[in-house]
Design a protein around this motif. Structure first.
Motif, PDB file in Angstrom:
ATOM      1  N   ASN A 106       0.991  -1.447   0.347  1.00 31.17           N
ATOM      2  CA  ASN A 106       0.101   0.010  -0.146  1.00 31.17           C
ATOM      3  C   ASN A 106       0.885   1.109  -0.502  1.00 31.17           C
ATOM      4  OD1 ASN A 106      -2.465  -1.482   0.410  1.00 31.17           O
ATOM      5  ND2 ASN A 106      -2.503  -1.405   2.507  1.00 31.17           N
ATOM      6  N   PHE A 107       1.841   0.661   0.626  1.00 27.93           N
ATOM      7  CA  PHE A 107       3.006   2.823   0.644  1.00 27.93           C
ATOM      8  C   PHE A 107       3.496   2.587  -0.790  1.00 27.93           C
ATOM      9  CE2 PHE A 107       7.155   3.834   0.524  1.00 27.93           C
ATOM     10  CZ  PHE A 107       6.747   4.747   1.290  1.00 27.93           C
ATOM     11  N   VAL A 108       3.800   1.759  -1.122  1.00 26.06           N
ATOM     12  CA  VAL A 108       4.689   2.076  -2.957  1.00 26.06           C
ATOM     13  C   VAL A 108       3.643   2.788  -3.686  1.00 26.06           C
ATOM     14  CG1 VAL A 108       6.264   0.762  -4.421  1.00 26.06           C
ATOM     15  CG2 VAL A 108       6.435   0.525  -2.179  1.00 26.06           C
ATOM     16  N   ARG A 109       2.424   1.705  -3.740  1.00 27.25           N
ATOM     17  CA  ARG A 109       1.533   2.553  -4.239  1.00 27.25           C
ATOM     18  C   ARG A 109       0.766   3.765  -4.378  1.00 27.25           C
ATOM     19  NH1 ARG A 109      -0.861  -2.832  -4.381  1.00 27.25           N
ATOM     20  NH2 ARG A 109      -1.905  -2.510  -2.124  1.00 27.25           N
ATOM     21  N   VAL A 110       0.937   3.965  -2.856  1.00 26.77           N
ATOM     22  CA  VAL A 110       0.483   5.455  -2.873  1.00 26.77           C
ATOM     23  C   VAL A 110       1.275   6.748  -3.325  1.00 26.77           C
ATOM     24  CG1 VAL A 110      -0.196   6.855  -0.405  1.00 26.77           C
ATOM     25  CG2 VAL A 110      -1.600   5.005  -1.011  1.00 26.77           C
ATOM     26  N   GLN A 111       2.920   6.467  -2.730  1.00 27.10           N
ATOM     27  CA  GLN A 111       3.833   6.652  -2.757  1.00 27.10           C
ATOM     28  C   GLN A 111       4.280   6.968  -4.212  1.00 27.10           C
ATOM     29  OE1 GLN A 111       6.336   8.715  -0.551  1.00 27.10           O
ATOM     30  NE2 GLN A 111       7.270   9.205  -2.172  1.00 27.10           N
ATOM     31  N   ILE A 112       3.885   6.436  -5.144  1.00 27.22           N
ATOM     32  CA  ILE A 112       3.349   6.471  -6.202  1.00 27.22           C
ATOM     33  C   ILE A 112       2.305   7.697  -7.023  1.00 27.22           C
ATOM     34  CG2 ILE A 112       3.304   5.726  -9.244  1.00 27.22           C
ATOM     35  CD1 ILE A 112       4.979   2.882  -8.131  1.00 27.22           C
ATOM     36  N   PHE A 113       1.113   7.326  -6.283  1.00 28.87           N
ATOM     37  CA  PHE A 113      -0.027   8.270  -6.524  1.00 28.87           C
ATOM     38  C   PHE A 113       0.788   9.536  -5.764  1.00 28.87           C
ATOM     39  CE2 PHE A 113      -3.972  10.482  -4.797  1.00 28.87           C
ATOM     40  CZ  PHE A 113      -3.790  10.373  -6.298  1.00 28.87           C
ATOM     41  N   VAL A 114       1.223  10.075  -5.188  1.00 32.19           N
ATOM     42  CA  VAL A 114       1.807  10.999  -4.210  1.00 32.19           C
ATOM     43  C   VAL A 114       2.619  12.195  -5.115  1.00 32.19           C
ATOM     44  CG1 VAL A 114       2.873  12.479  -2.923  1.00 32.19           C
ATOM     45  CG2 VAL A 114       1.575  10.713  -1.887  1.00 32.19           C
ATOM     46  N   ALA A 115       3.227  11.012  -6.180  1.00 36.36           N
ATOM     47  CA  ALA A 115       5.268  11.529  -7.097  1.00 36.36           C
ATOM     48  C   ALA A 115       4.611  11.723  -8.099  1.00 36.36           C
ATOM     49  CB  ALA A 115       5.228  10.660  -6.690  1.00 36.36           C
ATOM     50  N   ALA A 116       3.341  11.404  -8.882  1.00 35.47           N
ATOM     51  CA  ALA A 116       2.281  11.860 -10.317  1.00 35.47           C
ATOM     52  C   ALA A 116       1.411  12.693  -9.400  1.00 35.47           C
ATOM     53  CB  ALA A 116       1.855  10.676 -10.838  1.00 35.47           C
ATOM     54  N   ILE A 117       1.272  13.310  -8.102  1.00 32.44           N
ATOM     55  CA  ILE A 117       0.245  14.624  -7.947  1.00 32.44           C
ATOM     56  C   ILE A 117       1.337  15.792  -8.293  1.00 32.44           C
ATOM     57  CG2 ILE A 117      -0.950  15.934  -6.370  1.00 32.44           C
ATOM     58  CD1 ILE A 117      -2.277  13.166  -6.102  1.00 32.44           C
ATOM     59  N   ASP A 118       2.575  15.461  -7.795  1.00 33.63           N
ATOM     60  CA  ASP A 118       3.785  16.495  -7.472  1.00 33.63           C
ATOM     61  C   ASP A 118       4.177  16.943  -9.309  1.00 33.63           C
ATOM     62  OD1 ASP A 118       3.026  16.205  -4.547  1.00 33.63           O
ATOM     63  OD2 ASP A 118       5.305  15.272  -5.163  1.00 33.63           O
ATOM     64  N   ALA A 119       4.144  16.058 -10.194  1.00 36.50           N
ATOM     65  CA  ALA A 119       4.847  16.570 -11.540  1.00 36.50           C
ATOM     66  C   ALA A 119       3.423  16.860 -12.306  1.00 36.50           C
ATOM     67  CB  ALA A 119       5.259  14.849 -12.095  1.00 36.50           C
ATOM     68  N   VAL A 120       2.177  15.998 -12.048  1.00 34.52           N
ATOM     69  CA  VAL A 120       1.103  16.962 -12.689  1.00 34.52           C
ATOM     70  C   VAL A 120       1.327  18.322 -12.161  1.00 34.52           C
ATOM     71  CG1 VAL A 120      -1.593  16.595 -13.344  1.00 34.52           C
ATOM     72  CG2 VAL A 120       0.548  14.803 -13.279  1.00 34.52           C
ATOM     73  N   GLY A 121       1.241  18.055 -10.893  1.00 33.18           N
ATOM     74  CA  GLY A 121       1.364  20.063  -9.935  1.00 33.18           C
ATOM     75  C   GLY A 121       1.639  20.810 -10.881  1.00 33.18           C
ATOM     76  N   ILE A 122       2.757  20.599 -10.864  1.00 37.73           N
ATOM     77  CA  ILE A 122       4.305  21.631 -10.970  1.00 37.73           C
ATOM     78  C   ILE A 122       4.578  21.789 -12.564  1.00 37.73           C
ATOM     79  CG2 ILE A 122       6.608  22.089 -11.143  1.00 37.73           C
ATOM     80  CD1 ILE A 122       6.425  20.697  -8.247  1.00 37.73           C
ATOM     81  N   GLY A 123       4.220  21.027 -13.059  1.00 40.10           N
ATOM     82  CA  GLY A 123       4.167  20.611 -14.936  1.00 40.10           C
ATOM     83  C   GLY A 123       3.292  21.706 -15.610  1.00 40.10           C
ATOM     84  N   LEU A 124       1.342  21.418 -14.859  1.00 48.23           N
ATOM     85  CA  LEU A 124       1.189  22.292 -15.338  1.00 48.23           C
ATOM     86  C   LEU A 124       0.856  23.392 -14.657  1.00 48.23           C
ATOM     87  CD1 LEU A 124      -2.447  22.170 -16.604  1.00 48.23           C
ATOM     88  CD2 LEU A 124      -3.027  21.865 -14.376  1.00 48.23           C
ATOM     89  N   GLY A 125       1.820  23.649 -13.917  1.00 43.22           N
ATOM     90  CA  GLY A 125       2.076  25.700 -13.655  1.00 43.22           C
ATOM     91  C   GLY A 125       2.892  26.076 -14.639  1.00 43.22           C
ATOM     92  N   ALA A 126       3.920  25.325 -14.947  1.00 44.04           N
ATOM     93  CA  ALA A 126       4.686  25.741 -15.314  1.00 44.04           C
ATOM     94  C   ALA A 126       3.906  25.546 -17.112  1.00 44.04           C
ATOM     95  CB  ALA A 126       5.909  24.344 -16.467  1.00 44.04           C
TER      96      ALA A 126
END
Length: 411
Positions: free
Chosen positions: A246-266
């Motif tokens: 569960n931890f690994v799956r959630v960590q990937i989900f959080v990393a994806a949210i970071d990438a989408v947020g900063i990439g979309l902002g840029a």
């Protein structure tokens, strides 16, 4: 008649005198000191506190020795822990393929190749985009420096060209004087690169072996413990493994949210290289502290070079906003729910891991705390008392054929 009464009265008087003398003999003399026990004079609460104290000291000493050994063997333990985290993601994928009638070897190979291809593809995409725009980035950097120089000369600071040249000359001389430090730093970087490559190979081999014969390895570990403790160890380990998945799956989900947020902002701010920035943010999210700082600084630098100070400050705001949401909302709430650890426990675990072991401590703090919490709760719950101990595992994997066998030899 009178003589009989006198005789009986004399007999009773003798009995009373004898009993009185016996009681007097039993009583200690008044001037003698009573015998006192030092342990009995200590209050019960103090004895309980002392019993807890020496036990806590013993447990603390054992933990200190374990932490010392982990620090000394960190070049081996860290790759193995990384392999366990990767295996927690790949084992369910490999099992899914095997349930759909894939051969075990082919399923393991597909899981390993897919992971390497995905990570390698992300690195290739991000680095290739940056390299492709490096010439334009260098040109824009020169233009940005000239604009900054002009602002220093014509702005409110009224800096003269001689002062700027003097600062540049001082920086150059300082770099030349510290050449020995730079050389030693380069050598240490080379040594670090060698350790990184060795750790990477060890992590890949450990992941491969866990995918091939993870059950056999776990059965061997359980077999080390006494027979009465095997049911508790086996059940606790399986519960901890489910939490780690569960931890690994959630960590990937959080990393994806970071990438989408900063990439979309840029992308919305018109900053070039938005896709490679998002890719690097996704990969850097798996490296606590350093990954977020480096990728965020890269995004702000690109915005500064191409779009100026205003867009750079806006990009900095986007990076800080995403990182604050990730650190104070996503990590404590989503991660805490998935790994069954209170949000405050997640924050404290990350802070403690960072203080004790830096970046590796921050990376492994949450999974270690989550797995330890689940295992302790399982053992203290007592559900394992009704379970039968796991039977001795049979050696089926060819990897165990190199282990010497003899009659009565058990794993």
């Amino acid at each position: 008649m009178t003589e009989a009464k006198g005789t009986s009265r004399a007999r009773r008087m003798r009995v009373r005198r004898s009993s009185t003398s016996e009681r007097a003999a039993e009583q200690p003399p008044r001037d003698a000191e009573p015998v006192r026990d030092a342990a009995a004079s200590v209050p019960y609460s103090m004895r309980v506190a002392a019993a807890w104290s020496w036990r806590l000291l013993l447990v603390g000493g054992v933990l200190a020795v374990v932490i010392f050994l982990i620090i000394q063997l960190r070049l081996v333990i860290i790759p193995v822990l990384v392999a366990i985290l990767i295996s927690a993601l790949l084992v369910p994928f490999s099992a899914f393929l095997q349930r759909h009638r894939w051969p075990k070897g082919l399923a393991v190979a597909a899981a390993m190749v897919a992971t390497l291809a995905f990570v390698g593809g992300l690195f290739t995409l991000g680095i290739s985009q940056i390299v492709r725009g490096s010439a334009d980035l260098a040109e824009q950097s020169v233009i940005a420096w000239e604009e900054f120089r002009a602002w220093l000369l014509e702005g409110p600071l009224h800096v003269t060209p001689e002062q700027i040249d003097q600062v540049v000359q001082q920086v150059t001389e300082a770099a030349q004087q510290q050449s020995g430090v730079l050389v030693s730093g380069a050598l240490s970087v080379g040594s670090s690169i060698g350790h990184f490559l060795a750790g990477l190979l060890l992590a890949l081999f450990a992941t491969l072996f866990i995918l091939i014969d993870g059950r056999g390895i776990w059965a061997w570990i359980v077999g080390i413990f006494p027979r009465r403790a095997r049911a508790a160890i086996d059940g606790a380990g399986r519960s901890g493994w489910a939490t780690l998945e569960n931890f690994v799956r959630v960590q990937i989900f959080v990393a994806a949210i970071d990438a989408v947020g900063i990439g979309l902002g840029a992308l919305l701010l018109g900053v070039p290289l938005a896709i490679p920035i998002a890719v690097l943010v996704f990969l850097g999210s798996f490296i606590p502290i350093v990954g977020a700082v480096v990728t965020g600084a890269l995004a702000v630098f690109v915005a500064l070079v191409y779009n100026g100070w205003g867009i750079a400050l806006a990009m900095l705001g986007v990076v800080l906003l995403v990182q604050q949401v990730e650190g104070h909302v996503l990590q404590p709430l989503i991660m805490g729910t998935a790994v069954k650890v209170h949000p405050l426990g997640v924050v404290v675990a990350v802070a403690t891991g960072s203080l004790l072991a830096g970046i590796p401590g921050a990376l492994f703090a949450v999974p270690v705390a989550a797995v330890a919490n689940v295992m302790i709760m399982y053992i203290s719950g007592g559900a394992w008392k009704q379970a039968e101990p796991p039977p001795p595992a049979e050696i089926r994997s060819p990897l165990w054929r190199t282990v010497p066998q003899r009659p009565g030899y058990g794993r």
